[in-house]
Design a protein around this motif. Structure first.
Motif, PDB file in Angstrom:
ATOM      1  N   SER A  12       0.821  -1.203   0.000  1.00  0.00           N
ATOM      2  CA  SER A  12       0.000   0.000   0.000  1.00  0.00           C
ATOM      3  C   SER A  12       0.849   1.244   0.000  1.00  0.00           C
ATOM      4  O   SER A  12       1.650   1.470   0.889  1.00  0.00           O
ATOM      5  CB  SER A  12      -0.916   0.029   1.224  1.00  0.00           C
TER       6      SER A  12
ATOM      7  N   GLY B 200      -7.592  -4.255   4.836  1.00  0.00           N
ATOM      8  CA  GLY B 200      -8.309  -3.726   3.684  1.00  0.00           C
ATOM      9  C   GLY B 200      -8.988  -2.408   4.001  1.00  0.00           C
ATOM     10  O   GLY B 200      -9.064  -1.511   3.153  1.00  0.00           O
TER      11      GLY B 200
ATOM     12  N   ALA C  97      -6.209  -2.944  -2.792  1.00  0.00           N
ATOM     13  CA  ALA C  97      -7.005  -4.143  -2.508  1.00  0.00           C
ATOM     14  C   ALA C  97      -7.493  -4.786  -3.800  1.00  0.00           C
ATOM     15  O   ALA C  97      -7.438  -6.021  -3.959  1.00  0.00           O
ATOM     16  CB  ALA C  97      -8.183  -3.787  -1.603  1.00  0.00           C
TER      17      ALA C  97
ATOM     18  N   ALA D 205     -11.800  -3.351   2.202  1.00  0.00           N
ATOM     19  CA  ALA D 205     -11.728  -2.082   1.468  1.00  0.00           C
ATOM     20  C   ALA D 205     -13.106  -1.626   1.008  1.00  0.00           C
ATOM     21  O   ALA D 205     -13.422  -0.436   1.054  1.00  0.00           O
ATOM     22  CB  ALA D 205     -10.790  -2.241   0.272  1.00  0.00           C
TER      23      ALA D 205
END
Length: 748
Positions: free
Chosen positions: A9, A297, A305, A686
């Protein structure tokens, strides 16, 4: 949020507008006013400390670095450390303790402050944001170093280069000691450099650190609804933490019912053991209710994600089955012909072993897919640094200026003057944010300089006597740790992503080149490669964590010297706890150290990546199937092109389209990690966070990160409890149910 072993990320915390429709008016106003006031502080100038709240009581100097803050921080960091060993072996991910320590620390110390009052000063007394920052500092330091034990160290055991974890505990301990304190002493001068001198030029916001400081400031806010909101955050964190622990432990005894839903196994059973559903089950497509990855997430956002999930579909839903269908890869049957279970489960096959007996001609799908995953992560992360070449060059130039400034100051103190150092240390005034900490509140050079030299010497001694690295290789590993710590801190400051994968793999490649022509036997070269890479990446990770801590303290005006003391104490906890937790898990799950295990509760993807690179760079011929090598190069070239286009073309009015560009770090991770259930869980988290933020942004901003932190830490600690239960003989492996699991075998 984290310093990850395999990080995907690069997203900053969610930046959704505050929605108002679903919140009662008074609560909405209080929450929004408080959040907006903190946001305004950051938006006005993110490179100066938060302004002092005139309504807040003055925090006494002797109430900042306290016994209770250190003790609570170390305990919370220890929980995160234990959690990270579990999560790292399971998935290749580790998470930082910043927000967990800040929020839980607030709840505990607020309780102490109210319960014990001023009558019991060791635990009671006033409690302010600076002491809160000490709690999270100690937690972050104590929660570090776990990455070493979910990557390089298990790889050494899989290659038979170490004996066994219990026997090797002294050498593991000395290894963590030099890693911890090399990172600590090296990070000390980098505080002033990265947090004060070049933060504005390099736009070093450090999103997680800033979010942590904002959280602490809001919880201690005097006006508005600060106290009520802090209570809500801590309650949300505590509830999700306890529920996640309980669920992880209970579900381990009934994994096929509570934890994993193997739909295609159920279809096979319901059809009377006569269906093609096992063909899908073989590739690991099932749902897992893992709080840690649902929580992660919620933190990373939709882009990484979705990229992670798309990579899983591509690797384990398209490419893997195609490889087996064309005969380019093979699996291993769970049951041999003649086995009593063969009639029902004869079509059950594992594609997740490495099959290293003939990896070039008869690889397993996991081994074939490993190489494109590793190469894509290396290519994309190095390209991310490459497109920022101007900033990298400026960072190195500024680093030299910082060194020159320190040398010039030291020379002036002893009555010497150097025109050269005077010229080299010149930095324009507009490029400097004046250090708000007074000289007596800063860590002095004598406190970190001589110890750093001693630690470097001790590192060479430890690596030489206990791991058989010569002095040259040890110095090279230490130097690479310095270089990659510098780059990792810069990258973390801008993107909130610590590129430890890049640092580790680059170190392994460099050390592989250094040993290739030196005549070392293969085992010695592999040991040097893994240990040298672990030193470099461990020091880079620890340095980055501590500089992130300094950013929190900078914003809250916490004396850096007090933070440094908290970091030193927390590092002591980490250097004992990390190897101890590793030994605990290896006693409970020895299959982690067996590369040929057909089935194991821990897939250990980072171990696989480290081991594969170490073998590749030390073998006379690289053991990569030709088809895998060609595909790896093509996918890596595509990732480079995408990064370059995103950086150079999607600018200005086109920058909004960056959200649609695939995250190739996430795609590479999906190739390395043979567990599609994690990408499914992360995507679910997510989506939940996205919908939540759209429907009620106020409650999302207030509770999302606390809930996610509780879920991540809770599952990890639940895994630790399971390991203790296994060693005690009452664990789920002996007393759990295999109902709902494929092959009527325990699937926990």
């Amino acid at each position: 949020m984290a310093s990850n072993v395999v990080e995907i990320s690069g997203q900053e915390p969610h930046q959704e507008p505050h929605a108002a429709e679903h919140v009662p008016y008074d609560e909405k106003a209080d929450v929004k006013d408080e959040a907006d006031s903190i946001d305004d502080e950051i938006e006005s100038d993110p490179f100066v400390p938060f302004p002092v709240d005139p309504k807040a009581p003055v925090e006494p100097y002797d109430r900042i670095l306290t016994f209770r803050a250190i003790a609570v921080g170390c305990i919370l960091g220890g929980l995160v450390n234990a959690s990270n060993v579990y999560l790292g072996l399971k998935t290749g991910w580790t998470f930082g303790a910043n927000l967990f320590g800040a929020i839980f620390g607030f709840a505990i110390l607020t309780f102490f402050s109210k319960t014990f009052g001023a009558n019991f000063p060791l635990l009671g007394g006033s409690f302010g944001p600076k002491e809160n920052s000490i709690v999270q500092t100690a937690a972050t330091a104590a929660g570090g170093l776990g990455g070493i034990f979910v990557s390089a160290i298990p790889a050494l055991y899989q290659l038979k280069l170490l004996k066994d974890p219990v026997t090797d505990f002294p050498r593991l301990l000395t290894f963590t000691i030099v890693s911890a304190y090399y990172g600590l002493f090296f990070a000390t001068p980098l505080r002033k450099f990265f947090i004060v001198h070049v933060a504005r030029e390099l736009k070093l916001i450090f999103p997680t650190a800033t979010a942590t400081a904002m959280t602490i400031a809001s919880m201690h806010s005097i006006g508005g609804n600060g106290g009520a909101n802090a209570t809500k955050k801590t309650r949300a964190l505590a509830i999700t933490f306890v529920v996640s622990i309980t669920f992880r432990v209970l579900a381990s005894y009934f994994p096929g019912i509570l934890w994993d839903w193997h739909f295609f196994t159920w279809f096979h059973v319901w059809s009377g053991y006569d269906s093609a559903a096992l063909a899908v089950e073989n590739w690991g497509w099932f749902i897992e209710f893992t709080p840690a990855f649902i929580g992660s997430g919620m933190l990373v956002g939709l882009n990484p994600a979705i990229s992670f999930f798309a990579g899983s579909v591509l690797a384990w839903g398209i490419i893997g089955p195609a490889l087996v269908h064309t005969g380019l890869a093979t699996g291993v049957a769970w049951f041999e012909a003649g086995d009593p279970e063969f009639a029902k489960w004869g079509d059950l096959v594992s594609f997740y072993s490495f099959g290293l007996k003939d990896p070039i001609h008869h690889p397993s799908p996991r081994y074939w897919l490993l190489w494109p995953g590793v190469l894509v992560m290396i290519a994309s992360s190095f390209t991310e640094l490459g497109v920022q070449y101007k900033l990298v060059w400026f960072a190195f130039k500024s680093a030299w200026k910082g060194i020159a400034m320190a040398m010039n100051t030291a020379a002036n103190k002893v009555g010497k003057h150097s025109n050269f150092l005077e010229r080299q240390s010149h930095i324009k005034a507009e490029h400097i944010v004046k250090d708000p900490a007074s000289e007596e509140d800063q860590v002095q050079m004598w406190q970190w300089g001589p110890p750093l030299i001693l630690v470097v010497i001790a590192t060479c001694v430890v690596l030489g006597l206990q791991y058989h690295l010569d002095v040259g290789m040890s110095i090279l590993a230490v130097f690479l740790g310095f270089v990659f710590a510098f780059l990792a801190i810069q990258c973390t400051g801008v993107t909130d992503t610590t590129p430890l994968t890049t640092a580790a793999k680059a170190t392994q490649l460099i050390l592989g080149g250094a040993t290739s022509g030196a005549g070392y036997v293969t085992e010695t070269a592999q040991r040097m490669n893994l240990i040298g890479g672990a030193i470099a990446s461990g020091a880079a990770g620890q340095s980055t964590d501590l500089v992130v801590d300094f950013r929190v303290g900078f914003l809250l005006s916490t004396p850096p010297k007090l933070q440094w003391y908290a970091q030193a104490i927390g590092s002591v906890v980490a250097m004992f706890l990390s190897p101890g937790m590793f030994i605990l898990f290896m006693k409970a799950y020895p299959c982690v150290l067996d590369a040929e295990a057909k089935k194991c509760s821990f897939s250990a993807p980072s171990v696989a990546a480290w081991k594969a690179v170490a073998v590749a760079v030390t073998e006379p011929t690289i053991p990569v199937p030709k088809s895998s090598a060609i595909f790896s190069i093509c996918l890596a070239v595509l990732s480079v092109i995408v990064v370059v286009v995103r950086h150079n073309f999607l600018n200005g009015h086109r920058e909004k389209y960056r959200a649609w560009v695939p995250n190739f770090m996430a795609i590479g991770l999906a190739f390395v990690l043979p567990a599609t259930q994690y990408s499914t869980a992360m995507l679910s988290g997510a989506i939940i966070a996205y919908i939540w933020a759209k429907r009620n942004a106020v409650s999302f901003d207030l509770l999302c990160y606390a809930i996610a932190a509780g879920m991540i830490a809770g599952e990890g600690l639940g895994g630790v409890i399971n390991a203790v239960l296994e060693i005690s003989g009452v664990g789920p492996a002996d007393h759990g149910s295999a109902l709902g699991c494929p092959g009527d075998s325990f699937c926990g």
